[in-house]
Each structure stands twice: as C-alpha cells, then as structure tokens.
Design a protein around this motif. Sequence first.
Motif, mmCIF file in Angstrom:
data_model
loop_
_atom_site.group_PDB
_atom_site.id
_atom_site.type_symbol
_atom_site.label_atom_id
_atom_site.label_comp_id
_atom_site.label_asym_id
_atom_site.label_seq_id
_atom_site.Cartn_x
_atom_site.Cartn_y
_atom_site.Cartn_z
ATOM 1 N N ARG A 15 42.043 -27.867 -8.454
ATOM 2 C CA ARG A 15 42.182 -28.044 -7.004
ATOM 3 C C ARG A 15 43.491 -27.532 -6.444
ATOM 4 N N LYS A 16 44.432 -27.137 -7.307
ATOM 5 C CA LYS A 16 45.752 -26.764 -6.811
ATOM 6 C C LYS A 16 46.049 -25.276 -6.987
ATOM 7 N N ARG A 17 45.240 -24.599 -7.779
ATOM 8 C CA ARG A 17 45.567 -23.206 -8.091
ATOM 9 C C ARG A 17 44.444 -22.275 -7.681
ATOM 10 N N SER A 155 54.949 -30.244 -19.154
ATOM 11 C CA SER A 155 54.328 -28.917 -19.256
ATOM 12 C C SER A 155 55.129 -27.948 -20.119
ATOM 13 N N GLY A 188 44.679 -28.764 -18.579
ATOM 14 C CA GLY A 188 44.152 -29.130 -17.265
ATOM 15 C C GLY A 188 43.071 -30.191 -17.372
ATOM 16 N N MET A 192 44.551 -34.644 -17.071
ATOM 17 C CA MET A 192 43.928 -35.298 -15.913
ATOM 18 C C MET A 192 42.952 -36.400 -16.320
ATOM 19 N N ASN A 221 38.843 -32.768 -11.957
ATOM 20 C CA ASN A 221 39.058 -32.534 -10.525
ATOM 21 C C ASN A 221 39.208 -33.849 -9.770
ATOM 22 N N GLY A 224 42.646 -35.159 -9.952
ATOM 23 C CA GLY A 224 43.688 -34.411 -9.252
ATOM 24 C C GLY A 224 43.515 -32.906 -9.361
ATOM 25 N N ASP A 226 45.116 -30.695 -11.077
ATOM 26 C CA ASP A 226 46.407 -30.028 -10.915
ATOM 27 C C ASP A 226 46.485 -28.654 -11.570
ATOM 28 N N ASP A 227 45.621 -28.396 -12.538
ATOM 29 C CA ASP A 227 45.750 -27.176 -13.332
ATOM 30 C C ASP A 227 44.345 -26.634 -13.599
ATOM 31 N N GLU A 281 54.126 -27.070 -10.884
ATOM 32 C CA GLU A 281 54.360 -27.578 -12.217
ATOM 33 C C GLU A 281 53.898 -26.559 -13.244
#
Length: 335
Positions: A15-17, A155, A188, A192, A221, A224, A226-227, A281
């Motif tokens: 969701r972030k990339r 990370s 990822g 999560m 997802n 979060g 994030d990745d 991150e």
Amino acid sequence: MIRVGQTASATDPGRKRRQNEDAFVLRPPLFAIADGMGGARAGEVASALAASAVNDAGAGSGGEQRVKELVQEANRRVHERASNDPSTSGMGTTMTVALVEPTGTITFGHVGDSRAYVLRSDKLEQLTDDHSLVAELVRRGELSERDAELHPQRSVITRALGTDPDVDVDAFTVSPHDGDVYLLCSDGLSDMVGADEIEQILRRNRSDLDGAARALVRAANRGGGDDNITAVLFEMVDGAAGEPDEKTREYAARVEPDDEDTLHPEDAVPPPPAPSDEPAESTMIVSGAELQAALASPQAPETPQAGLGRRLLALLVIAALIAVIVVLVWWGLAR
Ligand code: MG
C-alpha cells in the motif's frame, strides 16, 4: 515417493510503494524469492537479475553445493551489473532458494531477510535465520524478539547479493513429511503478519494454496502493506507422480511486476499521493565494519521526527513567553 504437490504464488506492491521490487521463481522442483533494494528502480533490476539467474540455471541436483552455486551465480550477475552500470551502483537483493532433489529431500540456500517457513502438522516453523541487524542483536541476547519487531533499524540487512564479488550463503537440507507446506516470503509479509497469523491462514487454506497465497497478501495489506509482499508456496505429498497436479504450474518466473489476481478488491487502495524514489523505510545493506560499529552502539540515531518535535516545543515555549510579556506590559499600561 514424496514429491511436490500443489504450488502457488502471489505478489503485490503493497500500500505504500508504487513499484514491486520483489521477484520470484516458481519452477517446480525449483523455487526462489528475491527482494531487491537500491535507489530509483535498481532494486527491481537486482531482484529480477537474481531470479532469472536461478531460473536459467534450472533445477539439476547436487544438494547444498548445487544450491550454493545457484546463489553465487545470481550474486555474480547482480554484482557485475552494479559494477558496470552507474545507475544501479550499490543495488542488492535478498535470495532464498528451495530445490526439491530427485530423492525428495529439499535443499535451501539463503542470503538476507526473506524467509522460508514450513507448516508441518499444523505448526509453523521458521527455517531460515534473518541476516539482519536486529536478528543479530536478538541472537546476541541484546534485544527481545518483541522489540526487534518495532526496531527503527529492522530493515537493515547484513548480507545481500550484489554488493561483493562473493557472498556467504547459508545452505541446509530438510527431509519433508507428507503434507508439509513450504512458504518462501519477502519481509513485506513477515513484517506485517505475525507467525501465528501466517500459521492460521495456512491451516485455514491448507487444501487451496492459491487461496492461501492470496489470503497472506490480503493480511499483509490489512496490516499496513508497508512494503512489497510476495509469497511462494508448495506442498510435499506422498504418492506416485502419475497424475499430474493441475494446480502445479509448469513454469513461472516473475520478472515484470504482475498484479493480476493477487489483490483482492477489498484491499484495493489508491496509490500513494506523491511518487518517491526513496521510501521512508527503505532497506539498507551494511558492511561488516558498519555492522560492528552499529552493534557497538545499538541505540537508534535521533530520528528527524524527534528533532522536529523538539523545535516545535521550543517555538511553543517562546510563544508562551511572548504572551506573558504582552500581558504584563498591558497590565502595566492599564494601571
Ligand atoms: Mg522487502
């Protein structure tokens, strides 16, 4: 005779990339995952080069030596490109490979913080050790598993393909049981979704590994995203290989991002507001010397947010002082 049964995979940018820098190989009896890192699109180049190196080499047999050679060849290709192409300088990738030998044993090769797990008798077990700063601190007893999950430097990885002409590869062999489900995944997913939840999802979807792979991506997802998230699954079953498994795809090696069928409608989210070359991150690789320095003083450096908070506090104090002075002057004049 124990053999590979169902196989499945799912990958999603999260969701972030905007880009998906994970790559995988699903070519039974050979499976691999690579999580690339580097500025701009270099991470995508690194993981794709590593995955295609493994894919080109094919299965063969030869146990741990063979798997180490596969990973070394992938390392050579990424390192050569990074050395010759300035736009990819410093790129790297993780790699976790599983090769099912003709005898039925499974040989793993591993570098970085992607992971291999097995679900055996409904219990999830992590097979690989993360080559990361926080995992090193946990192994030394200087950090709890719980604190590691939230550590600002979680990370940072200590080993990767592409940064040096040679790479130290962990290799080990597992004797599979009938009904085992093996999972290769990028961080990822594992950052999560906790191990307990991964176990639950695999148990619930034990008979449908495609559904399991999609459910794992959905869970990451929900957590979060994030990745980039990638999961490769295969089961080991006891029985004659006479009847071909219709769910087993003959060949798949993802080089270009392919979102088809991996994102459930309920997880569809708008892309991030603005493109960014360097995610907040992003994964870093540290050298041995840098690792020693970091381990000597494991405190996280002050984050920019902390500095900002301090400046805001100073501004508030100054504003309050000015207000007090104004009130005093007004009170003095009013008398
Ligand atoms: Mg990752």
